[in-house]
Write a protein that holds these residues in place. Sequence first.
Motif, PDB file in Angstrom:
ATOM      1  N   THR A   1      -9.616 -44.291 -37.564  1.00  0.00           N
ATOM      2  CA  THR A   1      -8.180 -45.966 -37.433  1.00  0.00           C
ATOM      3  C   THR A   1      -7.620 -45.248 -38.957  1.00  0.00           C
ATOM      4  N   LEU A   2      -8.315 -45.493 -39.338  1.00  0.00           N
ATOM      5  CA  LEU A   2      -7.985 -45.491 -41.209  1.00  0.00           C
ATOM      6  C   LEU A   2      -7.340 -43.902 -41.811  1.00  0.00           C
ATOM      7  N   SER A   3      -7.523 -42.830 -41.195  1.00  0.00           N
ATOM      8  CA  SER A   3      -7.383 -41.753 -41.864  1.00  0.00           C
ATOM      9  C   SER A   3      -6.578 -41.111 -41.001  1.00  0.00           C
ATOM     10  N   ALA A   4      -6.081 -41.771 -40.177  1.00  0.00           N
ATOM     11  CA  ALA A   4      -4.596 -41.379 -39.052  1.00  0.00           C
ATOM     12  C   ALA A   4      -3.149 -41.666 -40.025  1.00  0.00           C
ATOM     13  N   PRO A   5      -2.989 -40.821 -39.914  1.00  0.00           N
ATOM     14  CA  PRO A   5      -1.543 -41.048 -41.242  1.00  0.00           C
ATOM     15  C   PRO A   5      -0.666 -42.325 -39.525  1.00  0.00           C
ATOM     16  N   ALA A   6      -0.031 -42.654 -40.686  1.00  0.00           N
ATOM     17  CA  ALA A   6       0.630 -44.146 -40.072  1.00  0.00           C
ATOM     18  C   ALA A   6       2.626 -43.027 -39.370  1.00  0.00           C
ATOM     19  N   ALA A   7       2.395 -43.450 -38.125  1.00  0.00           N
ATOM     20  CA  ALA A   7       3.639 -43.029 -37.949  1.00  0.00           C
ATOM     21  C   ALA A   7       4.533 -43.451 -38.377  1.00  0.00           C
ATOM     22  N   HIS A   8       6.275 -43.592 -38.875  1.00  0.00           N
ATOM     23  CA  HIS A   8       7.196 -44.246 -38.861  1.00  0.00           C
ATOM     24  C   HIS A   8       8.686 -44.137 -37.874  1.00  0.00           C
ATOM     25  N   ALA A   9       8.554 -45.117 -36.565  1.00  0.00           N
ATOM     26  CA  ALA A   9       9.333 -44.795 -35.620  1.00  0.00           C
ATOM     27  C   ALA A   9      10.537 -45.157 -36.229  1.00  0.00           C
ATOM     28  N   GLU A  10      11.544 -44.773 -35.868  1.00  0.00           N
ATOM     29  CA  GLU A  10      12.950 -45.562 -35.756  1.00  0.00           C
ATOM     30  C   GLU A  10      13.684 -45.630 -33.906  1.00  0.00           C
ATOM     31  N   ARG A  11      14.750 -46.579 -34.775  1.00  0.00           N
ATOM     32  CA  ARG A  11      15.600 -47.470 -33.348  1.00  0.00           C
ATOM     33  C   ARG A  11      16.154 -46.343 -32.466  1.00  0.00           C
ATOM     34  N   LEU A  12      16.453 -45.947 -31.942  1.00  0.00           N
ATOM     35  CA  LEU A  12      17.732 -44.285 -31.051  1.00  0.00           C
ATOM     36  C   LEU A  12      19.263 -44.992 -31.927  1.00  0.00           C
ATOM     37  N   LYS A  13      19.515 -45.727 -32.293  1.00  0.00           N
ATOM     38  CA  LYS A  13      20.387 -46.309 -32.646  1.00  0.00           C
ATOM     39  C   LYS A  13      21.085 -46.139 -34.224  1.00  0.00           C
ATOM     40  N   GLU A  14      19.836 -45.903 -35.294  1.00  0.00           N
ATOM     41  CA  GLU A  14      19.591 -45.307 -36.340  1.00  0.00           C
ATOM     42  C   GLU A  14      19.806 -43.619 -36.458  1.00  0.00           C
ATOM     43  N   LEU A  15      19.417 -43.547 -35.607  1.00  0.00           N
ATOM     44  CA  LEU A  15      19.105 -42.397 -35.342  1.00  0.00           C
ATOM     45  C   LEU A  15      20.797 -41.044 -35.140  1.00  0.00           C
ATOM     46  N   ALA A  16      21.363 -42.095 -34.592  1.00  0.00           N
ATOM     47  CA  ALA A  16      22.285 -40.710 -33.730  1.00  0.00           C
ATOM     48  C   ALA A  16      23.586 -41.615 -33.222  1.00  0.00           C
ATOM     49  N   SER A  17      24.545 -41.689 -32.769  1.00  0.00           N
ATOM     50  CA  SER A  17      25.883 -42.328 -31.891  1.00  0.00           C
ATOM     51  C   SER A  17      26.224 -41.484 -31.595  1.00  0.00           C
ATOM     52  N   ILE A  18      27.147 -42.441 -30.290  1.00  0.00           N
ATOM     53  CA  ILE A  18      27.811 -42.306 -28.811  1.00  0.00           C
ATOM     54  C   ILE A  18      28.845 -41.512 -28.991  1.00  0.00           C
ATOM     55  N   GLN A  19      28.801 -40.140 -28.598  1.00  0.00           N
ATOM     56  CA  GLN A  19      30.466 -39.683 -28.533  1.00  0.00           C
ATOM     57  C   GLN A  19      31.416 -40.768 -27.973  1.00  0.00           C
ATOM     58  N   GLY A  20      32.157 -40.444 -28.850  1.00  0.00           N
ATOM     59  CA  GLY A  20      33.609 -41.251 -28.526  1.00  0.00           C
ATOM     60  C   GLY A  20      34.040 -42.628 -28.888  1.00  0.00           C
ATOM     61  N   VAL A  21      32.678 -43.730 -29.369  1.00  0.00           N
ATOM     62  CA  VAL A  21      32.837 -45.059 -29.846  1.00  0.00           C
ATOM     63  C   VAL A  21      32.272 -44.435 -31.753  1.00  0.00           C
ATOM     64  N   ARG A  22      33.843 -45.019 -32.204  1.00  0.00           N
ATOM     65  CA  ARG A  22      34.251 -44.673 -33.362  1.00  0.00           C
ATOM     66  C   ARG A  22      35.179 -45.572 -33.905  1.00  0.00           C
ATOM     67  N   ASN A  51      17.955 -48.645 -28.654  1.00  0.00           N
ATOM     68  CA  ASN A  51      16.454 -49.647 -28.705  1.00  0.00           C
ATOM     69  C   ASN A  51      14.982 -49.017 -28.603  1.00  0.00           C
ATOM     70  N   LEU A  52      14.621 -47.642 -27.828  1.00  0.00           N
ATOM     71  CA  LEU A  52      13.706 -46.802 -27.809  1.00  0.00           C
ATOM     72  C   LEU A  52      13.289 -46.582 -29.320  1.00  0.00           C
ATOM     73  N   ASP A  53      12.064 -46.638 -29.914  1.00  0.00           N
ATOM     74  CA  ASP A  53      11.390 -45.912 -31.059  1.00  0.00           C
ATOM     75  C   ASP A  53      11.278 -44.877 -30.368  1.00  0.00           C
ATOM     76  N   ILE A  54      11.836 -43.614 -31.811  1.00  0.00           N
ATOM     77  CA  ILE A  54      11.696 -42.602 -31.655  1.00  0.00           C
ATOM     78  C   ILE A  54      11.021 -41.988 -33.107  1.00  0.00           C
ATOM     79  N   THR A  55       9.940 -41.202 -33.192  1.00  0.00           N
ATOM     80  CA  THR A  55       9.786 -41.167 -34.512  1.00  0.00           C
ATOM     81  C   THR A  55      10.631 -39.398 -34.968  1.00  0.00           C
TER      82      THR A  55
END
Length: 383
Positions: free
Chosen positions: A30-51, A260-264
Motif C-alpha cells: 500500500t505504501l509503495s503504490a503511487p498516490a493518484a491525484h484526481a481532479e474534478r472534470l470542471k477543473e479540467l474542461a469547460s462546456i462549449q458555449g458557456v463563456r 463532479n466526476l474525478d479524473i486523473t
Amino acid sequence: MRSIFHRFLQHPDRSRGSIALLCGLMFCATLSAPAAHAERLKELASIQGVRDNPLIGYGLMVGLDGSGDQTMQTPFTTQTLNNMLSQLGISMAPGTNMQLKNVAAVMVTATLPSFARPGQNIDVTVSSMGNAKSLRGGTLLMTPLKGADGMVYAIAQGNMVVGGAGASANGSKVQINQLSSGRIPAGAIVERAVSSPLGDANTLTLELNTSDFGTAQKAVDAINRSFGPGTANALDARVIQVNAPSQPEARVGFLARMENLDITPSQAVARVVINARTGSVVMNQTVRILDCAVAHGNLSVVINTQPVISQPGPLSGGSTVVTQTSQIQLNQAGGALQVVKNGASLADVVKGLNTLGANPQDLVSILQAMKAAGALRAELEII
C-alpha cells in the motif's frame, strides 16, 4: 489482494507469524503504490458555449477633491462634459473654457457572466483615462457598457472603492497602491442577456483546457462508466462530444453530476519555462537530465575612479588642476568543470543544478546549453 488474504485465513493451520507477515506485505504494498491525484472534470474542461463576455464603456467621474483631469491638457474631458450637459438641457456659450478640477474621464470595464439575466448586478472596474491624480471619493455617472458587437448590455453607475492612499505637499509625495483605478461592487445592471447555447437537442461539447489524448480518453471512460456506454466520445485531443438529455431540467442535473466526476489527468510533457526578463526558471516534475559536465564562470568588471588634485607652487601664477584617475579590475569567478549526475526525479534535477553554484540568470544559459547538448530531456520554453 483481499481475496488472497481471505483464502489465507480459511486454512486453520496457518500460524500467527505467517498472518502477521502477510499483513506486513500488504502494508508495504500500500505504501509503495503511487498516490493518484484526481481532479474534478470542471477543473479540467469547460462546456462549449458557456463563456463570459467582456464589456467596455467611456464615462465621467465627478466629485473628486481637486484631483481630476487638467482640462487644458485633456480636451476630451471638457467635450464629454459639454455633451452630457446638453443632454440634460444645459447649453454652454461657444468658446467657454471650463477650468474644472473635480471631473475625470474614465474607462469602465466589466465581465458579463454566462446566463446573466436583465436586472442582475455585476462588478465594474474604473480606470483613469486622463491625468487625474486620484479617483478617491468620486462618483461614476451613468455609463453604458457595450460588447464587441456595439450593443449595450449593461449600465454602470455608483461610488468607487479605491484601495490606495496618498498625500503630497511642497513637492513631497507619498502614495500607497494605485489611486487612478478602482472597483465598484455591483456597480452595473444588466440590460440585455446573451444566449449561451449548450449544443443541439441531444448533444453537448466539452473542451479540455489543455490538449491531451490521454486525459481526453480518461474523461470519456469516466463519463461512460457513470452514465453508460456510448454517452461520451472523444473527437480529438481537446473536444469530447457527450449525449445529454434534451429536457433543460434533466440536462442541468446531468451536467452537475458530470462536472463532479474525478479524473486523473495524464502526466504533462516535460517542460522548462524561462522568463528572459526576470530570470525566473520553472520546471515541472517530469523534467529529466542525463549525465553531463558543465563549466560556467562569471565575469565581472570593476572600475574605480578617484579625483587627483594638482596644486601649483607658491607665487607661480598657476591654477589648480583636477584630473580623474581610473583603476580597472577584471575578475572571473571559478569555471571549474562540474559533473551533473543523471536525475530521475525533480529533486535530483534541482540537486544536480545546485552543484553548479549558479544564480538564476546563469542557469538560463546553462539550461540552453544542456538542451543543445541533448542532456536536458524537456521542452525549453522562453517567455
